[in-house]
Design an enzyme around this catalytic site. Structure first.
Site, short mmCIF file in Angstrom:
data_model
loop_
_atom_site.label_atom_id
_atom_site.label_comp_id
_atom_site.label_asym_id
_atom_site.label_seq_id
_atom_site.Cartn_x
_atom_site.Cartn_y
_atom_site.Cartn_z
N SER A 146 -5.00 -46.29 26.50
CA SER A 146 -5.05 -47.81 26.51
C SER A 146 -3.45 -48.03 25.78
O SER A 146 -2.84 -49.13 26.16
CB SER A 146 -6.09 -48.74 26.05
OG SER A 146 -6.12 -48.53 24.58
N HIS A 186 -1.54 -45.30 14.43
CA HIS A 186 -3.00 -45.14 13.60
C HIS A 186 -3.65 -46.09 13.40
O HIS A 186 -3.05 -47.28 13.03
CB HIS A 186 -2.24 -44.19 12.38
CG HIS A 186 -3.52 -43.74 11.44
ND1 HIS A 186 -4.37 -42.74 11.89
CD2 HIS A 186 -4.44 -44.47 10.47
CE1 HIS A 186 -5.47 -42.78 11.15
NE2 HIS A 186 -5.45 -43.52 10.33
C1 GRF Z 1 -6.44 -45.75 19.24
O1 GRF Z 1 -7.34 -46.35 18.32
C2 GRF Z 1 -5.43 -45.03 18.43
O2 GRF Z 1 -4.93 -45.60 17.50
C3 GRF Z 1 -6.23 -43.82 17.86
O3 GRF Z 1 -7.03 -43.35 19.01
C4 GRF Z 1 -7.51 -44.53 19.87
C5 GRF Z 1 -6.82 -44.15 21.16
O4 GRF Z 1 -7.00 -45.17 22.12
N1 GRF Z 1 -5.25 -42.69 17.36
P1 GRF Z 1 -6.25 -45.15 23.50
O5 GRF Z 1 -6.41 -43.75 24.04
O6 GRF Z 1 -4.72 -45.53 23.17
O7 GRF Z 1 -7.12 -46.07 24.55
#
Ligand code: GRF
Length: 208
Positions: free
Chosen positions: A13, A105
């Site tokens: 996402s 993060h």
């Molecule tokens: C996000 O919360 C990112 O910060 C963490 O993992 C999640 C990944 O979400 N490292 P997406 O794959 O970007 O939807």
């Protein structure tokens, strides 16, 4: 036009938010370390070249990272954006892309590096939580901070509700940070990031 390679492992996402932001840059490729990562489908539909470098197919971390670097370097990217890339990268790999690799993060670093950030925030009883975009350095989740957004932790929050509140902010500040990078507005000085120009305070304010 600046070239960006986005690395994902799953849902993608954040990658989607970067693509949809319509930045003055080209998303040259989306690369996943896991076959079947859901985000790959969006990238294909958006007409972005995709590639899987599946870590399970390599005998060692070095072999995997060599293959990953090859997949990245064929696009000669200006920026590598880690977007939910759930894999710790070795020092040599990180140094190869020093100053041109960003990560998002899901915590207000330096609090809660590592995994399960929302669960740990609830366990600690913090009242503010959030997300951080930072340059990637060999020490995991410790690089120079480009942007942060804070959200309240509300009574009754679960890991899920808190994660969703933070994720909305991730989708806001990651494209913003990438925009600053491609516009050449980020300078790192002694481990601190300076953003040239106005409206940088946007990075710390939680949106609606
Ligand atoms: C996000 O919360 C990112 O910060 C963490 O993992 C999640 C990944 O979400 N490292 P997406 O794959 O970007 O939807």
């Amino acid at each position: 036009m600046k070239q960006i390679v986005v690395l994902i492992s799953g849902r993608g996402s954040n990658m989607e938010a970067i693509v949809r932001a319509g930045l003055p840059a080209k998303i040259a490729a989306v690369i996943s370390n896991r076959a079947g990562a859901a985000g790959l489908e969006f990238a294909v539909q958006a007409g972005i070249p995709t590639r899987v470098v599946d870590e399970r197919e390599f005998p060692s971390r070095e072999a995997f990272e060599t293959a990953l670097a090859e997949a990245i370097d064929r696009h000669s990217p200006d920026l590598i954006a880690l977007a939910g890339f759930m894999r710790v990268l070795g020092g040599d790999f990180v140094r190869r892309y020093s100053g041109r690799m960003l990560n998002i993060h899901p915590s207000l670093l330096p609090a809660f590096p590592g995994l399960h950030t929302h669960r740990r925030a609830l366990q600690e009883g913090v009242k503010l939580h959030g997300c951080t975009v930072h340059f990637v350095t060999p020490q995991v989740d410790h690089g120079p901070i480009v942007a942060q957004a804070a959200v309240p932790v509300l009574s009754g929050d679960t890991e899920g509700t808190l994660a969703a509140r933070v994720l909305r902010q991730e989708h806001r500040i990651y494209p913003l940070a990438v925009r600053w990078f491609v516009e050449g507005r980020l300078a790192v000085d002694n481990g601190l990031v300076r953003v040239e120009g106005a409206e940088t305070e946007q990075s710390v304010l939680a949106g609606p």
